[in-house]
Design a protein around this motif. Structure first.
Motif, mmCIF file in Angstrom:
data_model
loop_
_atom_site.group_PDB
_atom_site.id
_atom_site.type_symbol
_atom_site.label_atom_id
_atom_site.label_comp_id
_atom_site.label_asym_id
_atom_site.label_seq_id
_atom_site.Cartn_x
_atom_site.Cartn_y
_atom_site.Cartn_z
ATOM 1 N N ILE A 95 71.209 37.433 62.244
ATOM 2 C CA ILE A 95 71.631 36.035 62.339
ATOM 3 C C ILE A 95 72.111 35.547 60.977
ATOM 4 C CG2 ILE A 95 70.721 33.681 62.530
ATOM 5 C CD1 ILE A 95 71.209 34.631 65.218
ATOM 6 N N ALA A 97 72.538 32.177 59.045
ATOM 7 C CA ALA A 97 72.120 30.780 59.130
ATOM 8 C C ALA A 97 73.336 29.863 59.017
ATOM 9 C CB ALA A 97 71.115 30.472 58.025
ATOM 10 N N GLU A 99 75.866 27.007 57.834
ATOM 11 C CA GLU A 99 76.154 26.516 56.487
ATOM 12 C C GLU A 99 75.808 25.041 56.331
ATOM 13 O OE1 GLU A 99 80.179 27.446 55.585
ATOM 14 O OE2 GLU A 99 79.854 29.633 55.571
ATOM 15 N N PRO A 105 73.803 28.790 64.263
ATOM 16 C CA PRO A 105 73.713 30.122 63.655
ATOM 17 C C PRO A 105 74.694 31.079 64.318
ATOM 18 C CG PRO A 105 71.810 29.693 65.064
ATOM 19 C CD PRO A 105 72.561 28.406 64.973
ATOM 20 N N TYR A 146 65.068 34.195 64.911
ATOM 21 C CA TYR A 146 65.505 33.012 64.156
ATOM 22 C C TYR A 146 64.502 31.872 64.271
ATOM 23 C CZ TYR A 146 68.574 29.271 62.508
ATOM 24 O OH TYR A 146 69.112 28.210 61.809
ATOM 25 N N HIS A 149 61.030 32.980 62.727
ATOM 26 C CA HIS A 149 60.998 33.021 61.263
ATOM 27 C C HIS A 149 60.590 31.670 60.683
ATOM 28 C CE1 HIS A 149 62.194 34.050 57.159
ATOM 29 N NE2 HIS A 149 62.853 32.920 57.120
ATOM 30 N N HIS A 150 61.076 30.604 61.285
ATOM 31 C CA HIS A 150 60.766 29.267 60.779
ATOM 32 C C HIS A 150 59.332 28.831 61.112
ATOM 33 C CE1 HIS A 150 65.201 29.230 60.627
ATOM 34 N NE2 HIS A 150 65.022 28.397 59.623
#
Length: 237
Positions: A95, A97, A99, A105, A146, A149-150
């Motif tokens: 992925i 991320a 901008e 994504p 994705y 991960h957060h």
């Protein structure tokens, strides 16, 4: 690595070799996993917590008992479990991320990955440009990574605040006198989990991590499966 944004014009004929093998990085004895996949992971693998190269505490699924050993990977590239952890499922895809905060994504592909081919494997796109069923499945896997991960840092912080993580030296006994140690690991403390008060339980539940704690604790029963797979390999050697 040669990671580029995936698109159906430049990469219309790209395929991914989906078989498993050491040559594709599958010969590992542990892999990081995410809260978003704990439900599937805990059915197959022990989940412990270890520090990564940067010193951050992370959940990992144990796949073997010694370095570079994956007991779930067969010599012919089959996987001995109903679920493959997301980081190993994704293959050459990752992925990018967004901008800007409100952006979406994007999917990247590593063109140098040995699984990427134009002559064999599973297509990424349909002949007329739409996503293949394989790419649709991988999109779900990448979303699992994705989003998960957060959640890693908040989950670890919640577990530490509740005093749930306990350092242990896990041992796996395979046959007479053959003992393997899993060192530098932390696990969910079952006794502490059972003793949590109402406010602590409510706090974990509000953060979305109470179920994760129970699943990680329950996953340790899978240590016996590692022992059985190790013993089976010794018998066939």
């Amino acid at each position: 690595m040669n990671r580029v944004l995936l698109n159906n014009v430049d990469h219309h004929d790209l395929c991914v070799i989906t078989r498993r093998g050491a040559e594709f990085g599958d010969a590992v004895n542990q892999v990081m996993v995410f809260p978003t996949e704990f439900e599937s992971v805990q059915r197959e693998y022990p989940i412990v917590f270890r520090r990564d190269a940067e010193g951050a505490l992370r959940p990992v699924a144990l796949l073997g008992l010694v370095r570079d050993e994956n007991l779930f990977l067969t010599a012919d590239g089959e996987w001995r479990a109903g679920y493959v952890p997301a980081l190993l499922q994704r293959g050459p895809l990752s992925i990018a991320a967004p901008e800007v905060p409100e952006g979406e994504p994007m999917i990247r592909i590593d063109l140098d990955d040995p699984r990427v081919s134009r002559s064999e494997g599973t297509p990424l796109f349909l002949p007329h440009g739409g996503n293949s069923p394989y790419l649709e499945r991988m999109t779900v896997v990448l979303r699992t990574i994705y989003v998960g991960h957060h959640l890693l840092d908040p989950m670890i912080a919640a577990f530490e605040a509740a005093g749930l993580l306990r350092a242990v030296n896990l041992e796996a006994r395979v046959g007479e006198g053959e003992i393997y140690a899993v060192s530098d690991a932390l696990v969910i403390d079952r006794e502490r989990l059972a003793a949590l008060g109402a406010e602590e339980l409510a706090s974990l539940h509000k953060g979305g991590f109470l179920q994760s704690a129970f699943m990680a604790a329950a996953s340790l029963g899978n240590m016996q499966r590692l022992v059985e797979l190790k013993a089976r390999g010794a018998e066939s050697a």
